[in-house]
Design a protein around this motif. Structure first.
Motif, PDB file in Angstrom:
ATOM      1  N   SER A 195      82.372 -19.224  82.186  1.00 42.99           N
ATOM      2  CA  SER A 195      83.405 -19.005  83.462  1.00 42.99           C
ATOM      3  C   SER A 195      82.534 -19.745  84.474  1.00 42.99           C
ATOM      4  O   SER A 195      81.397 -20.191  84.708  1.00 42.99           O
ATOM      5  N   LYS A 196      83.479 -20.220  85.656  1.00 46.60           N
ATOM      6  CA  LYS A 196      82.946 -20.658  86.837  1.00 46.60           C
ATOM      7  C   LYS A 196      82.708 -19.310  87.568  1.00 46.60           C
ATOM      8  O   LYS A 196      83.191 -18.239  87.401  1.00 46.60           O
ATOM      9  N   PHE A 197      81.854 -19.803  88.567  1.00 44.02           N
ATOM     10  CA  PHE A 197      81.402 -18.476  89.446  1.00 44.02           C
ATOM     11  C   PHE A 197      82.454 -17.570  90.311  1.00 44.02           C
ATOM     12  O   PHE A 197      82.487 -16.465  90.292  1.00 44.02           O
ATOM     13  N   ILE A 198      83.505 -18.447  90.491  1.00 44.39           N
ATOM     14  CA  ILE A 198      84.642 -17.948  91.531  1.00 44.39           C
ATOM     15  C   ILE A 198      85.134 -16.905  90.495  1.00 44.39           C
ATOM     16  O   ILE A 198      86.002 -16.026  91.237  1.00 44.39           O
ATOM     17  N   ILE A 199      85.265 -16.772  89.329  1.00 47.95           N
ATOM     18  CA  ILE A 199      85.928 -15.877  88.510  1.00 47.95           C
ATOM     19  C   ILE A 199      85.050 -15.148  87.584  1.00 47.95           C
ATOM     20  O   ILE A 199      85.380 -14.196  86.918  1.00 47.95           O
ATOM     21  N   ALA A 200      83.964 -14.991  88.082  1.00 43.56           N
ATOM     22  CA  ALA A 200      82.740 -14.056  87.320  1.00 43.56           C
ATOM     23  C   ALA A 200      82.996 -12.945  87.469  1.00 43.56           C
ATOM     24  O   ALA A 200      82.866 -12.021  86.592  1.00 43.56           O
ATOM     25  N   ASP A 201      83.632 -12.515  88.525  1.00 40.54           N
ATOM     26  CA  ASP A 201      83.672 -10.967  88.903  1.00 40.54           C
ATOM     27  C   ASP A 201      84.767 -10.496  87.857  1.00 40.54           C
ATOM     28  O   ASP A 201      84.598  -9.313  87.283  1.00 40.54           O
ATOM     29  N   THR A 202      85.883 -11.275  87.639  1.00 39.06           N
ATOM     30  CA  THR A 202      87.093 -10.801  86.848  1.00 39.06           C
ATOM     31  C   THR A 202      86.268 -10.754  85.236  1.00 39.06           C
ATOM     32  O   THR A 202      86.694  -9.751  84.699  1.00 39.06           O
ATOM     33  N   LYS A 203      85.485 -11.823  85.217  1.00 39.41           N
ATOM     34  CA  LYS A 203      85.140 -11.750  83.725  1.00 39.41           C
ATOM     35  C   LYS A 203      83.989 -10.888  83.281  1.00 39.41           C
ATOM     36  O   LYS A 203      83.852 -10.190  82.330  1.00 39.41           O
ATOM     37  N   ILE A 204      83.137 -10.320  84.552  1.00 41.42           N
ATOM     38  CA  ILE A 204      82.295  -9.288  84.101  1.00 41.42           C
ATOM     39  C   ILE A 204      83.331  -7.762  84.036  1.00 41.42           C
ATOM     40  O   ILE A 204      82.774  -7.178  83.305  1.00 41.42           O
ATOM     41  N   SER A 205      84.201  -7.881  84.725  1.00 39.37           N
ATOM     42  CA  SER A 205      85.090  -6.546  84.628  1.00 39.37           C
ATOM     43  C   SER A 205      85.687  -6.655  83.090  1.00 39.37           C
ATOM     44  O   SER A 205      85.724  -5.566  82.399  1.00 39.37           O
ATOM     45  N   ASP A 206      85.964  -7.635  82.849  1.00 36.76           N
ATOM     46  CA  ASP A 206      86.539  -7.837  81.102  1.00 36.76           C
ATOM     47  C   ASP A 206      85.537  -7.362  80.383  1.00 36.76           C
ATOM     48  O   ASP A 206      85.819  -6.808  79.475  1.00 36.76           O
ATOM     49  N   LEU A 207      84.376  -7.906  80.553  1.00 33.35           N
ATOM     50  CA  LEU A 207      83.075  -7.438  79.678  1.00 33.35           C
ATOM     51  C   LEU A 207      83.098  -5.885  79.500  1.00 33.35           C
ATOM     52  O   LEU A 207      82.837  -5.342  78.383  1.00 33.35           O
ATOM     53  N   LEU A 208      83.002  -5.193  80.708  1.00 32.93           N
ATOM     54  CA  LEU A 208      82.971  -3.697  80.756  1.00 32.93           C
ATOM     55  C   LEU A 208      84.037  -2.915  80.133  1.00 32.93           C
ATOM     56  O   LEU A 208      83.785  -2.240  79.501  1.00 32.93           O
ATOM     57  N   LYS A 209      85.135  -3.645  80.145  1.00 35.83           N
ATOM     58  CA  LYS A 209      86.475  -2.960  79.583  1.00 35.83           C
ATOM     59  C   LYS A 209      86.304  -3.062  78.063  1.00 35.83           C
ATOM     60  O   LYS A 209      86.693  -2.373  77.221  1.00 35.83           O
ATOM     61  N   SER A 210      85.770  -4.251  77.539  1.00 33.34           N
ATOM     62  CA  SER A 210      85.617  -4.311  76.017  1.00 33.34           C
ATOM     63  C   SER A 210      84.564  -3.315  75.528  1.00 33.34           C
ATOM     64  O   SER A 210      84.515  -2.947  74.376  1.00 33.34           O
ATOM     65  N   ILE A 211      83.568  -3.012  76.456  1.00 34.69           N
ATOM     66  CA  ILE A 211      82.634  -1.653  76.026  1.00 34.69           C
ATOM     67  C   ILE A 211      83.469  -0.476  75.846  1.00 34.69           C
ATOM     68  O   ILE A 211      83.540   0.368  75.100  1.00 34.69           O
ATOM     69  N   ALA A 212      84.423  -0.051  76.869  1.00 32.09           N
ATOM     70  CA  ALA A 212      85.072   0.967  77.002  1.00 32.09           C
ATOM     71  C   ALA A 212      86.093   1.039  75.749  1.00 32.09           C
ATOM     72  O   ALA A 212      86.465   2.282  75.308  1.00 32.09           O
ATOM     73  N   SER A 213      86.270   0.031  75.360  1.00 33.22           N
ATOM     74  CA  SER A 213      87.461  -0.058  74.216  1.00 33.22           C
ATOM     75  C   SER A 213      86.911  -0.007  72.795  1.00 33.22           C
ATOM     76  O   SER A 213      87.469   0.330  71.897  1.00 33.22           O
ATOM     77  N   SER A 214      85.530   0.048  72.797  1.00 33.03           N
ATOM     78  CA  SER A 214      84.880   0.095  71.433  1.00 33.03           C
ATOM     79  C   SER A 214      84.107   1.714  71.463  1.00 33.03           C
ATOM     80  O   SER A 214      83.343   1.772  72.035  1.00 33.03           O
ATOM     81  N   ASP A 215      84.545   2.146  70.521  1.00 34.73           N
ATOM     82  CA  ASP A 215      83.865   3.695  70.152  1.00 34.73           C
ATOM     83  C   ASP A 215      82.492   3.535  69.912  1.00 34.73           C
ATOM     84  O   ASP A 215      81.686   4.450  70.963  1.00 34.73           O
ATOM     85  N   LEU A 216      81.916   2.521  69.238  1.00 36.08           N
ATOM     86  CA  LEU A 216      80.727   2.573  69.141  1.00 36.08           C
ATOM     87  C   LEU A 216      79.830   2.219  70.299  1.00 36.08           C
ATOM     88  O   LEU A 216      78.757   2.845  70.760  1.00 36.08           O
ATOM     89  N   LEU A 217      80.572   1.008  70.872  1.00 36.32           N
ATOM     90  CA  LEU A 217      79.728   0.570  72.090  1.00 36.32           C
ATOM     91  C   LEU A 217      79.887   1.518  73.139  1.00 36.32           C
ATOM     92  O   LEU A 217      78.738   1.971  74.001  1.00 36.32           O
ATOM     93  N   TYR A 218      80.699   2.374  73.535  1.00 34.96           N
ATOM     94  CA  TYR A 218      81.038   3.257  74.370  1.00 34.96           C
ATOM     95  C   TYR A 218      79.961   4.584  74.299  1.00 34.96           C
ATOM     96  O   TYR A 218      79.400   4.884  75.017  1.00 34.96           O
TER      97      TYR A 218
END
Length: 234
Positions: free
Chosen positions: A21-44
């Protein structure tokens, strides 16, 4: 198992999206990454346990205050040596970015200053923080490919560990138990087979795991037989 794999793959994809990603949308992409952890039973389950007793404020003081000579007052980000603590540290850091407790732009300027270029600073951050974070999780949950050993005995041991890991991953064990089992099996896969004391210690830990969870597969008994042989010789 298919659902677990898809969730792990989704996390890996989100890591790639941060790095691409570009730096300007990095915050959104990091948020999406954390949501993928919350969505995974194993990772969570893993990150819940990894951070439960992790002293993040103490880690910040230890790893975020190193100032090398000749850096014009810029600090250098360090990381815990222990793999699980390192994952916990980076996870907490990402949560701080997402919650705006740490401003990403200020953080890059402080720890990844690259001649004033935000692009280069973000690129360095991705290479030193996000990429190792992704790879560490990939190793833990997607498997570690051991180098092929010359001896058939070593190959057989690696095959047993690999099959056992797949069985644990596909089992109906709780997510916490799966994480515990895979941590031991990943360590066994990475261990030098010639260091018999270390292998025996890890197998002893796995024997306790089996006794606790009552997990059994066709690979479990051969692994425990190897432990019995090591115990008889050490």
């Amino acid at each position: 198992m298919d659902t677990d794999m898809r969730q792990i793959d989704a996390f890996l994809q989100k890591c790639d999206e941060v790095m691409q990603s570009k730096f300007i949308i990095a915050d959104t992409k990091i948020s999406d990454l954390l949501k993928s952890i919350a969505s995974s039973d194993l990772l969570y389950a893993f990150f819940r346990e990894a951070t439960k007793n992790f002293d993040y404020p103490a880690a910040q003081k230890k790893y975020m205050n190193y100032m090398p000579e000749g850096t014009a007052g810029k600090r250098k980000l360090l990381f815990p040596e222990d793999p699980e603590e390192r994952l916990a540290f980076v996870f907490c850091l990402l949560v701080d970015f997402d919650n705006k407790r740490i401003d990403l732009s200020d953080f890059l300027s402080e720890y990844f200053y690259e001649d004033g270029s935000v692009y280069e600073s973000f690129y360095a951050f991705c290479n030193q923080v996000i990429k190792p974070f992704k790879n560490a999780v990939k190793v833990m949950f997607r498997g570690w490919q051991a180098p092929r050993a010359e001896s058939s005995a070593s190959e057989n041991f690696s095959d047993l560990v690999s099959r056992e890991r797949e069985k644990v991953f596909a089992s109906r064990l709780s997510d916490r138990d799966k994480v515990d089992g895979m941590l031991i099996l990943n360590a066994l896969a990475a261990a030098d087979r010639s260091q018999e004391t270390i292998v025996a210690g890890l197998l002893g830990g796995y024997r306790c795991f089996v006794a606790k969870t009552r997990f059994q597969s066709e690979s479990t008994r051969p692994l425990l037989d190897i432990l019995a042989d090591l115990e008889a010789r050490l």
